[in-house]
Write a protein that holds these residues in place. Sequence first.
Motif, short mmCIF file in Angstrom:
data_model
loop_
_atom_site.label_atom_id
_atom_site.label_comp_id
_atom_site.label_asym_id
_atom_site.label_seq_id
_atom_site.Cartn_x
_atom_site.Cartn_y
_atom_site.Cartn_z
N SER A 11 0.82 -1.21 0.00
CA SER A 11 0.00 0.00 0.00
C SER A 11 0.85 1.26 0.00
O SER A 11 0.30 2.37 0.02
CB SER A 11 -0.92 0.01 1.22
OG SER A 11 -0.15 0.15 2.41
N GLN A 16 -2.25 4.01 -1.01
CA GLN A 16 -3.06 3.54 -2.13
C GLN A 16 -3.92 2.37 -1.68
O GLN A 16 -3.60 1.65 -0.73
CB GLN A 16 -2.18 3.12 -3.31
CG GLN A 16 -1.39 1.83 -3.10
CD GLN A 16 -0.83 1.27 -4.40
OE1 GLN A 16 -1.40 1.47 -5.46
NE2 GLN A 16 0.30 0.57 -4.31
N ARG A 17 -5.05 2.20 -2.40
CA ARG A 17 -5.98 1.13 -2.11
C ARG A 17 -5.96 0.11 -3.24
O ARG A 17 -5.67 0.46 -4.38
CB ARG A 17 -7.39 1.69 -1.95
CG ARG A 17 -7.58 2.65 -0.78
CD ARG A 17 -8.89 3.40 -0.92
NE ARG A 17 -8.89 4.28 -2.09
CZ ARG A 17 -9.97 4.93 -2.53
NH1 ARG A 17 -11.13 4.77 -1.93
NH2 ARG A 17 -9.88 5.72 -3.58
N PHE A 18 -6.30 -1.12 -2.92
CA PHE A 18 -6.40 -2.15 -3.95
C PHE A 18 -7.27 -3.28 -3.43
O PHE A 18 -7.54 -3.39 -2.22
CB PHE A 18 -5.02 -2.68 -4.36
CG PHE A 18 -4.08 -2.93 -3.21
CD1 PHE A 18 -4.27 -4.01 -2.36
CD2 PHE A 18 -3.02 -2.09 -2.98
CE1 PHE A 18 -3.41 -4.25 -1.31
CE2 PHE A 18 -2.15 -2.32 -1.92
CZ PHE A 18 -2.34 -3.41 -1.08
N ARG A 90 1.00 1.59 -8.74
CA ARG A 90 0.79 2.75 -7.88
C ARG A 90 0.71 4.04 -8.69
O ARG A 90 -0.29 4.76 -8.66
CB ARG A 90 1.93 2.86 -6.86
CG ARG A 90 1.77 3.96 -5.84
CD ARG A 90 3.10 4.24 -5.13
NE ARG A 90 4.08 4.82 -6.05
CZ ARG A 90 5.34 5.11 -5.71
NH1 ARG A 90 5.77 4.81 -4.49
NH2 ARG A 90 6.16 5.65 -6.58
N GLY A 94 -2.94 3.44 -8.67
CA GLY A 94 -3.27 3.56 -7.25
C GLY A 94 -3.33 4.97 -6.73
O GLY A 94 -4.23 5.35 -5.98
N GLN A 109 -6.15 -1.30 -12.08
CA GLN A 109 -5.07 -2.08 -11.47
C GLN A 109 -5.10 -3.52 -11.94
O GLN A 109 -4.06 -4.10 -12.30
CB GLN A 109 -5.18 -2.01 -9.94
CG GLN A 109 -4.85 -0.66 -9.35
CD GLN A 109 -5.17 -0.60 -7.86
OE1 GLN A 109 -6.09 -1.27 -7.39
NE2 GLN A 109 -4.42 0.20 -7.12
#
Length: 659
Positions: A11, A16-18, A90, A94, A109
């Motif tokens: 992250s 960042q989110r995933f 990213r 991201g 992503q």
Amino acid sequence: MTAHKTLLLCSCDKTQRFDPKALQAAAGAEQVVAVNQLCGHDMGIAAEHLGASNEVLIACGQQAALFERLAEDIHTETRHVAPLYTIDIRDRAGWSAPDAKPERLAGKQAALVAAAQLPAPNAPSKNIQSSGVCCIIGPTEQALRMAELVKDDLGVTCIVTDAGPIQLPSAEYDMARGQLTGAYGALGNFKLEFAQLQTLNPAGRGEPGYGAAKATARSECDVFIDLRGGAPAFPSHQKRNGYFWADPKKAGELERIALTARERVGEFEKTVYFRLEEALCAHSRANQPGCTRCLDVCPTEAIFSAGDHVQIDSDICAGCGSCAAVCPTSAITMNETPFEALTQALDVMARVYREHTNESPRLVFHTLGAGAEAIAYLARYDDGLADDLIPMGLEHTDRIGHAEIMAAFGAGYAEVLILADNELDRRALAAEVELAQAMLTGTHNSPGRVRVIDPIELCNAGDNSGRVSDPVLLVGGRRDITRVTLTAMSDTVVAPIPLPKGAPYGAIEIDSDKCTLCLACVSLCTTGALGDHPDRPEIQFTENACVQCGVCDSTCPETAITLIPRLDLSKEALSARPLHGEEPFECIKCGTPFGVASTINRIVEKLENQHWMYKNPDNLQLIKMCDDCRVKSQFHADKAPMAGGERPRVRTSDDYLDS
């Protein structure tokens, strides 16, 4: 049991989110591990999996070099390390705007991860040998200073271009005076031409001097340092291996060049970027000029004419791909970025994105150098890429032609953008972008759906919210996919689309008043677009096969052919159609059709009572006969010039007995 493939997600310190499960599915990984600082306090997790897994994919591009060193250390200690692959999600996905839609970010992503699983094309390579023979050309002061900087590593010859003070001879390098008139080649194989070349005479007492001037002279070297300060010796000189150009008046330039030039000794591996199929090339036939598109766009002049086809110097080629982007017959293709690999990646990314969002993504082509840096800068200091904009990195954006753009639309992208690094790249892309825009206009689509942009536009949102563009099956070559895509984008059957001059699609028009149906154009057509009828004088034309190379136009002795750049999407363009024909002339003796009626009548009209051989009506009739009857008439007709005398009676034994 040891996992076959592990996906490591980070992250980046919770910035960042995933969706780990979605990315695991896209990567085809058996397990996924998500951490917050893989390059910091969580690095032990990376080391653990590199030592245990069969394959590791780390979703971090910024610290790729760090993880590669980690893998090397593990291999040194354990003699085993998992194959390591890294990918950036990213900067490209991201890090986005605060109001970015989560499903779009997740879809982008996943699309990037899925595309990274495709096999990378393998490009062949060749070995280049450099013995370190170096030629330095420039003013006396700067040339000698450069010689002092590189003499310990290179075998130097200085060619001074001014009448500066003569230096004392040195055993460490040779000197001469002259003017460069021509240069060709690349690292390990430069060929230079000079005028008024004078070599320094190292012998004798007193003031040294130059010998007698040679009107012309030639030399070869491995490394070429150009300090003349004027125009470079080569176009796009930055892409020429082994050639160093600098303005000698600019501070620090000589030292900068010397650092790199000293390393150009030994054996080097050079990628062979292209594949050339000479049989497909439409450059020329029978010395009649045809297609010159690749010659016109090559920035390094690596392409040259070689008779009926072109040739490419692999030593000079820098792999920009501009030739492959404009080649109408796919005679030139790129080994590193073949069209098939590009279309496959485009298709995978668009499909995965649609599965997550039920929307059409937008696409941006960018370079892996300046383009990627611009994306990373916007991601760190601004809102980053728009959440629906999927990036695709290439070594050079010159590689993008109208077919790649149309393949993107065929894959389902709503908009295609190209991020140019500089004004030179913009100019290189202009013709192909204009061609793509003309195609969109002809199918009642907005030409603004494809354009060249500046970095600041990467953050702008698109107008494709909720829109899904139905993809087509991306099978076939460049022309096939272009045609299929445009047909799918047309709501109704459209008239032939007018295209800019020089487009590789089109028809030809024949002036029936000029054409004699000699069929010279048919015999030299490079693609088989022109054909003849087996039973009567007629030229047939298959428009889909025409690449507008111009061989037919340059061949026609009557200048009866006109090229018409256009794209006909109808089914009729796929089949041969009559273009021009006439009734055959029938032999006045046997009735066999031969020749063209208008041509025979024109010949008779021009010769009757105008030439001494044809004042006799019997001779004039020979023109109106087929080959067989003409020969018979010349031998057997009354007063025929080739007729023999009356055949004597055959004598038998009775004649002798009677006598």
